[in-house]
Design a protein around this motif. Structure first.
Motif, PDB file in Angstrom:
ATOM      1  N   TYR A 140       0.973  -1.222   0.019  1.00  0.00           N
ATOM      2  CA  TYR A 140       0.047   0.022   0.036  1.00  0.00           C
ATOM      3  C   TYR A 140       0.800   1.264   0.069  1.00  0.00           C
ATOM      4  N   GLY A 141       2.064   1.262   0.681  1.00  0.00           N
ATOM      5  CA  GLY A 141       3.025   2.238   0.441  1.00  0.00           C
ATOM      6  C   GLY A 141       3.551   2.860  -0.720  1.00  0.00           C
ATOM      7  N   THR A 142       4.268   1.875  -1.371  1.00  0.00           N
ATOM      8  CA  THR A 142       5.065   1.911  -2.598  1.00  0.00           C
ATOM      9  C   THR A 142       4.646   1.058  -3.661  1.00  0.00           C
ATOM     10  N   GLY A 143       3.964  -0.029  -3.336  1.00  0.00           N
ATOM     11  CA  GLY A 143       3.750  -1.308  -4.281  1.00  0.00           C
ATOM     12  C   GLY A 143       2.382  -1.043  -5.207  1.00  0.00           C
ATOM     13  N   SER A 144       1.931  -2.287  -5.470  1.00  0.00           N
ATOM     14  CA  SER A 144       0.860  -2.480  -6.508  1.00  0.00           C
ATOM     15  C   SER A 144      -0.437  -1.652  -5.904  1.00  0.00           C
ATOM     16  N   ASP A 145      -0.620  -1.545  -4.738  1.00  0.00           N
ATOM     17  CA  ASP A 145      -1.918  -0.868  -4.077  1.00  0.00           C
ATOM     18  C   ASP A 145      -1.569   0.326  -3.820  1.00  0.00           C
ATOM     19  N   ARG A 146      -0.507   0.886  -4.186  1.00  0.00           N
ATOM     20  CA  ARG A 146      -0.094   2.535  -3.624  1.00  0.00           C
ATOM     21  C   ARG A 146      -1.181   3.598  -4.006  1.00  0.00           C
ATOM     22  N   ASP A 147      -1.914   3.458  -5.150  1.00  0.00           N
ATOM     23  CA  ASP A 147      -3.001   4.106  -5.679  1.00  0.00           C
ATOM     24  C   ASP A 147      -4.328   3.975  -5.028  1.00  0.00           C
ATOM     25  N   ARG A 148      -4.508   3.156  -3.848  1.00  0.00           N
ATOM     26  CA  ARG A 148      -5.745   2.759  -3.451  1.00  0.00           C
ATOM     27  C   ARG A 148      -6.096   3.976  -2.413  1.00  0.00           C
ATOM     28  N   PRO A 149      -7.402   4.099  -2.079  1.00  0.00           N
ATOM     29  CA  PRO A 149      -7.835   5.044  -1.199  1.00  0.00           C
ATOM     30  C   PRO A 149      -7.004   5.045   0.294  1.00  0.00           C
ATOM     31  N   ARG A 150      -6.586   6.075   0.737  1.00  0.00           N
ATOM     32  CA  ARG A 150      -5.910   6.131   1.951  1.00  0.00           C
ATOM     33  C   ARG A 150      -6.756   5.316   3.202  1.00  0.00           C
ATOM     34  N   GLU A 151      -7.834   5.689   3.143  1.00  0.00           N
ATOM     35  CA  GLU A 151      -8.679   4.916   4.333  1.00  0.00           C
ATOM     36  C   GLU A 151      -8.539   3.352   4.217  1.00  0.00           C
ATOM     37  N   GLU A 152      -8.490   2.926   3.039  1.00  0.00           N
ATOM     38  CA  GLU A 152      -8.444   1.572   2.623  1.00  0.00           C
ATOM     39  C   GLU A 152      -7.188   0.980   3.154  1.00  0.00           C
ATOM     40  N   ALA A 153      -5.994   1.872   2.658  1.00  0.00           N
ATOM     41  CA  ALA A 153      -4.647   1.407   3.119  1.00  0.00           C
ATOM     42  C   ALA A 153      -4.219   1.365   4.615  1.00  0.00           C
ATOM     43  N   ILE A 154      -4.969   2.438   5.437  1.00  0.00           N
ATOM     44  CA  ILE A 154      -4.785   2.385   6.780  1.00  0.00           C
ATOM     45  C   ILE A 154      -5.613   1.292   7.461  1.00  0.00           C
ATOM     46  N   ALA A 155      -6.571   1.104   6.836  1.00  0.00           N
ATOM     47  CA  ALA A 155      -7.553  -0.295   7.295  1.00  0.00           C
ATOM     48  C   ALA A 155      -6.761  -1.551   7.075  1.00  0.00           C
ATOM     49  N   ALA A 156      -6.365  -1.845   6.117  1.00  0.00           N
ATOM     50  CA  ALA A 156      -5.245  -2.917   5.857  1.00  0.00           C
ATOM     51  C   ALA A 156      -4.311  -3.136   6.779  1.00  0.00           C
ATOM     52  N   VAL A 157      -3.516  -1.975   7.018  1.00  0.00           N
ATOM     53  CA  VAL A 157      -2.423  -2.029   8.029  1.00  0.00           C
ATOM     54  C   VAL A 157      -3.084  -2.285   9.250  1.00  0.00           C
ATOM     55  N   ARG A 158      -3.945  -1.860   9.761  1.00  0.00           N
ATOM     56  CA  ARG A 158      -4.725  -1.881  11.280  1.00  0.00           C
ATOM     57  C   ARG A 158      -5.349  -3.548  11.186  1.00  0.00           C
ATOM     58  N   ALA A 159      -5.645  -4.052   9.857  1.00  0.00           N
ATOM     59  CA  ALA A 159      -6.114  -5.400   9.944  1.00  0.00           C
ATOM     60  C   ALA A 159      -4.973  -6.562  10.416  1.00  0.00           C
ATOM     61  N   VAL A 160      -3.825  -6.105  10.169  1.00  0.00           N
ATOM     62  CA  VAL A 160      -2.626  -6.828  10.581  1.00  0.00           C
ATOM     63  C   VAL A 160      -2.263  -6.548  12.059  1.00  0.00           C
ATOM     64  N   THR A 161      -2.137  -5.177  12.451  1.00  0.00           N
ATOM     65  CA  THR A 161      -1.955  -5.184  13.667  1.00  0.00           C
ATOM     66  C   THR A 161      -2.266  -3.629  14.069  1.00  0.00           C
ATOM     67  N   THR A 162      -2.593  -3.227  15.471  1.00  0.00           N
ATOM     68  CA  THR A 162      -2.944  -1.894  15.903  1.00  0.00           C
ATOM     69  C   THR A 162      -1.584  -1.691  17.108  1.00  0.00           C
ATOM     70  N   ASP A 163      -0.816  -2.427  17.123  1.00  0.00           N
ATOM     71  CA  ASP A 163       0.343  -2.454  18.055  1.00  0.00           C
ATOM     72  C   ASP A 163       1.072  -1.376  17.645  1.00  0.00           C
ATOM     73  N   PRO A 164       1.494  -0.075  18.427  1.00  0.00           N
ATOM     74  CA  PRO A 164       2.049   1.147  18.000  1.00  0.00           C
ATOM     75  C   PRO A 164       3.515   0.741  17.983  1.00  0.00           C
TER      76      PRO A 164
END
Length: 107
Positions: A25-49
């Motif tokens: 989502y940052g620099t790869g194939s999904d980099r042009d996806r909506p920001r909210e989608e990217a954040i949600a995808a990261v948070r689906a992996v972990t929310t641990d700061p």
């Protein structure tokens, strides 16, 4: 100081998954996806700061300076940026011990 090798196996697996998702989502194939989608995808992996911060530190230490969007994504997802800065310094030091140099303007 973060010694990733000494983290519990579960945390290391999360970091591996996080690396792929954040990179995609940052620099790869999904980099042009909506920001909210990217954040949600990261948070689906972990929310641990802390884990988000470790991964942001890896991205900050990129010797080519191309991973800024990944760092921004991880920060938006809740990365502890103090952890990120500390881990980036450790990663850079390891790189430099192997001969990889950084431009002072990088990361």
């Amino acid at each position: 100081m973060v010694n990733v090798a000494k983290l519990p196996a579960r945390d290391r697996l999360i970091l591996a998954d996080l690396s792929g998702v954040a990179g995609r989502y940052g620099t790869g194939s999904d980099r042009d996806r909506p920001r909210e989608e990217a954040i949600a995808a990261v948070r689906a992996v972990t929310t641990d700061p802390g884990l988000l911060g470790i991964q942001a530190g890896v991205a900050l230490a990129d010797p080519h300076g191309t991973t800024g969007p990944t760092v921004e994504l991880l920060e938006a997802a809740g990365a502890d940026m103090m952890v990120a800065e500390q881990h980036a310094a450790e990663v850079r030091a390891r790189f430099e011990r192997t001969g990889i140099r950084f431009d002072p303007g990088d990361g």
